[in-house]
Write an enzyme that holds these catalytic residues in place. Structure first.
Site, PDB file in Angstrom:
ATOM      1  N   LYS A   1       0.803  -1.224   0.000  1.00 52.26           N
ATOM      2  CA  LYS A   1       0.000   0.000   0.000  1.00 52.26           C
ATOM      3  C   LYS A   1       0.840   1.280   0.000  1.00 52.26           C
ATOM      4  O   LYS A   1       2.054   1.261   0.196  1.00 52.26           O
ATOM      5  CB  LYS A   1      -0.956  -0.011   1.204  1.00 52.26           C
ATOM      6  CG  LYS A   1      -2.145  -0.950   1.004  1.00 52.26           C
ATOM      7  CD  LYS A   1      -3.152  -0.832   2.129  1.00 52.26           C
ATOM      8  CE  LYS A   1      -4.390  -1.681   1.854  1.00 52.26           C
ATOM      9  NZ  LYS A   1      -5.377  -1.620   2.948  1.00 52.26           N
TER      10      LYS A   1
ATOM     11  N   ARG B   1      -3.702  -9.981   5.374  1.00 53.62           N
ATOM     12  CA  ARG B   1      -4.260 -10.063   4.019  1.00 53.62           C
ATOM     13  C   ARG B   1      -3.196  -9.587   3.037  1.00 53.62           C
ATOM     14  O   ARG B   1      -2.737  -8.442   3.122  1.00 53.62           O
ATOM     15  CB  ARG B   1      -5.519  -9.199   3.940  1.00 53.62           C
ATOM     16  CG  ARG B   1      -6.215  -9.199   2.592  1.00 53.62           C
ATOM     17  CD  ARG B   1      -7.448  -8.297   2.639  1.00 53.62           C
ATOM     18  NE  ARG B   1      -8.170  -8.302   1.373  1.00 53.62           N
ATOM     19  CZ  ARG B   1      -7.894  -7.487   0.351  1.00 53.62           C
ATOM     20  NH1 ARG B   1      -6.908  -6.596   0.466  1.00 53.62           N
ATOM     21  NH2 ARG B   1      -8.599  -7.556  -0.767  1.00 53.62           N
TER      22      ARG B   1
END
Length: 286
Positions: free
Chosen positions: A229, A263
């Site tokens: 991210k 995740r």
């Protein structure tokens, strides 16, 4: 080190899953626009290849999404989301009928059809019920584990809502209210996701990660999704394709801070990170 000591279980498809040993959730994006280009899978061949890779590398859960939640993501109709998702689920359950599958959706009808028509095991809702007022009642009827994430606004507008009076306190209050409503409706298995990258600046993401152990007050499983991210890319000045090392580093820290599920796009590396974490955790028990 803040190693979690309490035992945590979840009822998944009638079986108790022990989450005191962290689990790895592999990402399967049936989308044309997810932020990490290499994760976009649309053709049958690409979807099969991705499923086999996730399974071979040892993921415990496969998280399937058909609506990109990246910042400023375009709107996708419910019909289009279900068309994509149904296509991917048909392939997935044909390959592995017993897979533990999480559905990444904020729409109650998509959640219901995924569970009732395909036997999906978990619903992963980035909006915490904010974008579909029927979601909580649907989850209560389905009686599947429900992942409630912290976000403000929608994927398209969320970065307009990054002002907090007190970041951690505001997030704890958010979860407190949601969890109370879910419990009143009879939802038993609730997992919480702090929502890294959603309605938070890079500095806020790191503040939250550093203080994430405070979320253990809920005594609920914590899911962390930080794979490749912006909070990694911005600090290191790199692209998503170069963000694996940063992902591994922050995943290890998140496990130390109490994460029960991570995740990820890169399953093999995450599985190895969990193995090393478990080895460290053994020393705490000696």
């Amino acid at each position: 080190m803040n190693f979690m000591k309490k035992r945590m279980t979840a009822n998944v498809r009638g079986e108790l899953i022990d989450l005191s040993s962290p689990k790895v959730m592999g990402i399967l994006n049936i989308t044309p626009d997810s932020f990490f280009t290499a994760s976009r899978k649309q053709s049958k061949e690409d979807i099969i290849e991705r499923i086999l890779k996730i399974l071979e590398e040892g993921a415990d859960i496969i998280d399937v999404g058909a609506y990109s939640s990246r910042p400023n993501a375009d709107f996708v109709s419910e019909e289009e989301e279900w068309k994509r998702l149904k296509y991917g689920l048909e392939i997935l359950f044909d390959i592995e009928p017993n897979a533990i599958v999480s559905i990444d959706t904020f729409r109650s009808k998509i959640a219901q059809k995924s569970v009732e028509e395909f036997g999906a095991s978990i619903i992963n809702d980035i909006s915490g019920g904010e974008l579909d007022p029927q979601m909580f009642d649907t989850i209560a009827d389905l009686q599947v584990p429900y992942i409630i994430m912290h976000m403000r606004g929608t994927p398209k507008t969320m970065m307009e809502y990054t002002h907090y009076n007190h970041l951690l306190q505001d997030i704890i209050l958010y979860f407190s209210k949601k969890i109370n409503i879910l419990h009143q409706k009879g939802v038993n298995d609730i997992w919480i996701d702090p929502g890294f990258g959603f309605s938070k600046t890079t500095d806020q993401n790191y503040e939250l990660l550093y203080k994430m152990d405070k979320l253990s007050i809920f005594e609920l499983p914590i899911l962390v999704g930080i794979s490749r991210k912006t909070m990694i890319r911005e600090v290191l000045d790199i692209s998503a394709s170069d963000a694996l090392t940063g992902t591994v580093a922050l995943n290890m820290f998140s496990l130390i801070q109490g994460a029960n599920i991570i995740r990820v796009h890169d399953v093999k590396e995450a599985v190895e990170t969990v193995q090393l974490f478990n080895k460290l955790k053994q020393q705490n028990q000696c």
